[in-house]
Design a protein around this motif. Structure first.
Motif, PDB file in Angstrom:
ATOM      1  N   VAL A   4      76.106  47.297  13.553  1.00 51.05           N
ATOM      2  CA  VAL A   4      77.345  47.614  14.245  1.00 51.05           C
ATOM      3  C   VAL A   4      77.020  48.679  15.297  1.00 51.05           C
ATOM      4  N   PRO A   5      77.362  48.419  16.559  1.00 56.79           N
ATOM      5  CA  PRO A   5      77.045  49.400  17.601  1.00 56.79           C
ATOM      6  C   PRO A   5      77.885  50.673  17.457  1.00 56.79           C
ATOM      7  N   LEU A  14      82.473  55.807  19.145  1.00 56.70           N
ATOM      8  CA  LEU A  14      83.316  54.640  18.906  1.00 56.70           C
ATOM      9  C   LEU A  14      82.506  53.596  18.163  1.00 56.70           C
ATOM     10  N   VAL A  15      83.041  53.175  17.025  1.00 58.44           N
ATOM     11  CA  VAL A  15      82.433  52.125  16.211  1.00 58.44           C
ATOM     12  C   VAL A  15      83.413  50.960  16.217  1.00 58.44           C
ATOM     13  N   SER A  16      82.978  49.825  16.741  1.00 57.52           N
ATOM     14  CA  SER A  16      83.844  48.647  16.768  1.00 57.52           C
ATOM     15  C   SER A  16      83.254  47.604  15.838  1.00 57.52           C
ATOM     16  N   ILE A  17      83.903  47.412  14.699  1.00 60.69           N
ATOM     17  CA  ILE A  17      83.394  46.480  13.691  1.00 60.69           C
ATOM     18  C   ILE A  17      83.901  45.080  14.036  1.00 60.69           C
ATOM     19  N   LEU A  27      75.543  49.940   4.888  1.00 60.18           N
ATOM     20  CA  LEU A  27      74.587  51.032   4.685  1.00 60.18           C
ATOM     21  C   LEU A  27      73.920  51.423   5.998  1.00 60.18           C
ATOM     22  N   ALA A  28      73.559  50.418   6.799  1.00 57.28           N
ATOM     23  CA  ALA A  28      72.946  50.691   8.101  1.00 57.28           C
ATOM     24  C   ALA A  28      73.930  51.432   9.003  1.00 57.28           C
ATOM     25  N   LEU A  29      75.204  51.032   8.968  1.00 60.29           N
ATOM     26  CA  LEU A  29      76.219  51.708   9.776  1.00 60.29           C
ATOM     27  C   LEU A  29      76.360  53.171   9.370  1.00 60.29           C
ATOM     28  N   GLN A  30      76.404  53.431   8.070  1.00 63.20           N
ATOM     29  CA  GLN A  30      76.522  54.810   7.598  1.00 63.20           C
ATOM     30  C   GLN A  30      75.353  55.656   8.119  1.00 63.20           C
ATOM     31  N   ILE A  46      85.839  57.252  16.038  1.00 60.65           N
ATOM     32  CA  ILE A  46      86.890  56.242  16.016  1.00 60.65           C
ATOM     33  C   ILE A  46      86.264  54.961  15.497  1.00 60.65           C
ATOM     34  N   ILE A  47      86.861  54.410  14.444  1.00 56.36           N
ATOM     35  CA  ILE A  47      86.394  53.143  13.892  1.00 56.36           C
ATOM     36  C   ILE A  47      87.454  52.099  14.191  1.00 56.36           C
ATOM     37  N   ASP A  48      87.089  51.149  15.036  1.00 58.10           N
ATOM     38  CA  ASP A  48      88.014  50.084  15.441  1.00 58.10           C
ATOM     39  C   ASP A  48      87.797  48.882  14.526  1.00 58.10           C
ATOM     40  N   ILE A  49      88.820  48.574  13.727  1.00 63.99           N
ATOM     41  CA  ILE A  49      88.716  47.443  12.795  1.00 63.99           C
ATOM     42  C   ILE A  49      89.572  46.262  13.244  1.00 63.99           C
TER      43      ILE A  49
END
Length: 134
Positions: A4-5, A14-17, A27-30, A46-49
């Motif tokens: 996840v970028p 900004l994390v856009s899942i 785990l990689a995202l964390q 900011i986590i965009d779900i």
């Protein structure tokens, strides 16, 4: 494995899942997010779900875990783009997203983080020595 970028926008990350969250991806995202918080010194995440159609207990726990990691590293987390069905599912599963604020969209999430930094209202859960705050 998909990653996840994590994008830097000003003093925010900004994390856009947009992918299905499997164990390894989460785990990689964390790890990626924790590294980016430290290297950039950002104080907001900011986590965009918006891309998630369904949230199960695993994704709920993953979001809470990311918020806890971010908070320890002096960054506040806001989850944005939650669909009504996702909100209903989280409530039905009894999942509380402790330490996570929510907003309807990225712009509102950015406003919440900016306001929080201006007010100095970010709560510290740990003292300077890393011990739980009283």
């Amino acid at each position: 494995m998909e990653r996840v970028p994590v994008l830097k926008i000003g003093d925010l990350l900004l994390v856009s899942i947009q992918v299905d969250m499997q164990d390894q991806t989460a785990l990689a995202l964390q790890e990626d997010l924790a590294d980016r918080i430290v290297t950039t010194g950002c104080h907001g995440v900011i986590i965009d779900i918006t891309g998630l159609d369904i949230v199960d207990s695993f994704v709920g726990r993953m979001l809470s875990s990311i918020a806890s990691i971010s908070r320890v590293l002096d960054a506040e987390t806001v989850v944005v783009g939650m669909r009504p069905a996702v909100a209903i599912t989280l409530v039905e599963l009894g999942l509380s997203l402790n330490g996570i604020r929510t907003a309807l969209n990225v712009e509102r999430g950015m406003e919440l983080l900016a306001q929080s930094r201006e007010d100095g209202s970010v709560e510290l859960d740990f003292d300077l020595d890393g011990h739980p705050a009283p």
